[in-house]
Design a protein around this motif. Structure first.
Motif, PDB file in Angstrom:
ATOM      1  N   ARG A   1      42.448  38.702  29.860  1.00 54.93           N
ATOM      2  CA  ARG A   1      43.053  39.559  28.845  1.00 54.93           C
ATOM      3  C   ARG A   1      43.977  38.819  27.893  1.00 54.93           C
ATOM      4  N   TRP A   2      44.820  37.939  28.431  1.00 58.65           N
ATOM      5  CA  TRP A   2      45.904  37.365  27.628  1.00 58.65           C
ATOM      6  C   TRP A   2      45.890  35.851  27.517  1.00 58.65           C
ATOM      7  N   GLY A   3      44.912  35.184  28.123  1.00 59.34           N
ATOM      8  CA  GLY A   3      44.831  33.732  28.039  1.00 59.34           C
ATOM      9  C   GLY A   3      45.553  33.042  29.183  1.00 59.34           C
TER      10      GLY A   3
ATOM     11  N   LEU B   1      43.417  38.645  46.388  1.00 59.96           N
ATOM     12  CA  LEU B   1      44.024  39.555  45.424  1.00 59.96           C
ATOM     13  C   LEU B   1      44.794  38.784  44.351  1.00 59.96           C
ATOM     14  N   ARG B   2      45.535  37.757  44.761  1.00 57.19           N
ATOM     15  CA  ARG B   2      46.291  36.945  43.808  1.00 57.19           C
ATOM     16  C   ARG B   2      45.346  36.330  42.778  1.00 57.19           C
ATOM     17  N   GLN B   3      44.232  35.755  43.239  1.00 53.95           N
ATOM     18  CA  GLN B   3      43.294  35.127  42.313  1.00 53.95           C
ATOM     19  C   GLN B   3      42.639  36.152  41.401  1.00 53.95           C
TER      20      GLN B   3
ATOM     21  N   ILE C   1      45.152  36.901  38.712  1.00 58.77           N
ATOM     22  CA  ILE C   1      45.235  35.767  37.785  1.00 58.77           C
ATOM     23  C   ILE C   1      44.021  35.773  36.856  1.00 58.77           C
ATOM     24  N   ASN C   2      42.840  35.996  37.430  1.00 57.01           N
ATOM     25  CA  ASN C   2      41.620  36.000  36.619  1.00 57.01           C
ATOM     26  C   ASN C   2      41.662  37.101  35.557  1.00 57.01           C
ATOM     27  N   GLU C   3      42.095  38.291  35.942  1.00 57.07           N
ATOM     28  CA  GLU C   3      42.139  39.402  34.986  1.00 57.07           C
ATOM     29  C   GLU C   3      43.186  39.158  33.898  1.00 57.07           C
ATOM     30  N   ALA C   4      44.352  38.678  34.281  1.00 55.52           N
ATOM     31  CA  ALA C   4      45.399  38.385  33.295  1.00 55.52           C
ATOM     32  C   ALA C   4      44.939  37.283  32.340  1.00 55.52           C
TER      33      ALA C   4
END
Length: 72
Positions: A62-64, A51-53, A56-59
């Motif tokens: 979206r935002w770099g 879930l953490r990864q 991180i991947n989605e953020a």
């Protein structure tokens, strides 16, 4: 500040308050979740590695990438 030097600029945005406590920050997160459906999580607080990864991947998508110790 040196003696006799001018005062720093003042702004209406300056708040002479103490930093936000953990309890206050948690209350703000709860409120924004309930009122706006926005989730604010500290990535280190997510204990499930998958879930953490995923977060991180989605953020990152979206935002770099983040700077600092989290890199990538």
């Amino acid at each position: 500040m040196l003696p006799g030097s001018p005062m720093p600029p003042r702004s209406c945005l300056h708040r002479a308050t103490s930093p936000t406590t953990s309890a206050e920050l948690d209350a703000l997160r709860r409120r924004v979740w309930r009122e706006q459906g926005v989730v604010s999580l500290a990535i280190d607080d997510v204990t499930d590695p998958w879930l953490r990864q995923a977060l991180i991947n989605e953020a990152t998508r979206r935002w770099g990438a983040r700077g600092g110790r989290h890199g990538a």
